[in-house]
Design an enzyme around this catalytic site. Sequence first.
Site, PDB file in Angstrom:
ATOM      1  N   LYS A   1      60.334 -12.931  31.553  1.00 19.20           N
ATOM      2  CA  LYS A   1      60.907 -13.654  30.400  1.00 19.20           C
ATOM      3  C   LYS A   1      62.199 -12.991  29.922  1.00 19.20           C
ATOM      4  CE  LYS A   1      57.159 -13.127  27.918  1.00 19.20           C
ATOM      5  NZ  LYS A   1      56.386 -12.324  28.897  1.00 19.20           N
TER       6      LYS A   1
ATOM      7  N   ARG B   1      53.007 -16.207  20.440  1.00 18.37           N
ATOM      8  CA  ARG B   1      51.996 -15.630  21.325  1.00 18.37           C
ATOM      9  C   ARG B   1      50.587 -16.007  20.898  1.00 18.37           C
ATOM     10  NH1 ARG B   1      55.296 -10.953  23.248  1.00 18.37           N
ATOM     11  NH2 ARG B   1      54.147  -9.645  24.631  1.00 18.37           N
TER      12      ARG B   1
ATOM     13  N   ARG C   1      59.206  -1.105  36.010  1.00 16.93           N
ATOM     14  CA  ARG C   1      60.236  -1.575  35.063  1.00 16.93           C
ATOM     15  C   ARG C   1      60.926  -0.408  34.373  1.00 16.93           C
ATOM     16  NH1 ARG C   1      58.940  -6.035  30.524  1.00 16.93           N
ATOM     17  NH2 ARG C   1      57.371  -4.561  29.780  1.00 16.93           N
TER      18      ARG C   1
ATOM     19  N   ARG D   1      58.950   2.146  29.420  1.00 19.99           N
ATOM     20  CA  ARG D   1      58.252   1.858  28.171  1.00 19.99           C
ATOM     21  C   ARG D   1      56.871   2.494  28.161  1.00 19.99           C
ATOM     22  NH1 ARG D   1      58.905  -4.530  27.058  1.00 19.99           N
ATOM     23  NH2 ARG D   1      56.795  -4.184  26.296  1.00 19.99           N
TER      24      ARG D   1
ATOM     25  N   ARG E   1      47.186  -5.507  28.068  1.00 21.26           N
ATOM     26  CA  ARG E   1      48.151  -6.537  27.669  1.00 21.26           C
ATOM     27  C   ARG E   1      47.900  -7.837  28.428  1.00 21.26           C
ATOM     28  NH1 ARG E   1      53.365  -3.650  28.930  1.00 21.26           N
ATOM     29  NH2 ARG E   1      54.432  -5.496  28.181  1.00 21.26           N
TER      30      ARG E   1
END
Length: 215
Positions: free
Chosen positions: A15, A90, A129, A162, A173
């Site tokens: 996203k 969400r 990431r 992160r 998550r």
Amino acid sequence: MAKYIVLLGPPGAGKGTQAQVISKDMNLAHISSGDLFRENLKNQTELGKLAKGYMDRGELVPDDVTIAMVKDRLSRPDCQDGALLDGFPRTPAQAEALGAMLAGIGGEVSSVPYIHVPAEVLIERLGGRWTCPTCGHVYHEKYNPPQAAGKCDKDGSTLIQREDDKAATVENRIRVYTAQTSPLIEYYRQKGLLAEVDGTQSIEQVSQDILKAIR
Ligand code: ADP
Ligand code: AMP
């Protein structure tokens, strides 16, 4: 009527990556609720302190504070003609609140590209990431590496991983997404706004499919 696009999909679907491309291409403000929370965390605001525990556990920050934060952001002049929403809504309550707040400013959700990617791919993507702490640009060590190892292409900052991309938090998550966010797929499908996009394709192909869906 001002158009607001909602990018839907699990954590790691792409996203943020796509929002960077599409917002530039369509000259739309990019509103990422995760980035707004991280900004608050960095500035040690009361909202940041409240959000931290939820974010560290990979849970959702409560609806009331999340909705208030996004409402404030959408009221700024750069969102007047529309915006690209990434990571919000969400929950069904957030989706209802978004509809109401947009109606209040003469806008509406105009389309909802849903980027779908299987869970095993998400885990590999989030594990690799790397994020720029200054501008928020997102890289992947294998699939989308920066030009110079460990440095942001845009501003040269040292890239970071992160905290919530650790394997245990990632699993939670994805669970939280399935339980609390995935009902929005049906919610927006029933409104005739959902456009399914295969998120396992190359970044460029996914961008093309999203642009086709929203134009
Ligand atoms: P989200 O915002 O949905 O959590 P990101 O945009 O941060 O997801 O993407 C998660 C990771 O996957 C990043 O490291 C990004 O570089 C990488 N990525 C995004 N899109 C693709 C793609 N189409 N193919 C391969 N890797 C991708
Ligand atoms: P993201 O950057 O979108 O992956 O979001 C990182 C974290 O911020 C999430 O795991 C949540 O803890 C929090 N967060 C971001 N957006 C929302 C939202 N719309 N509702 C609740 N929590 C959110």
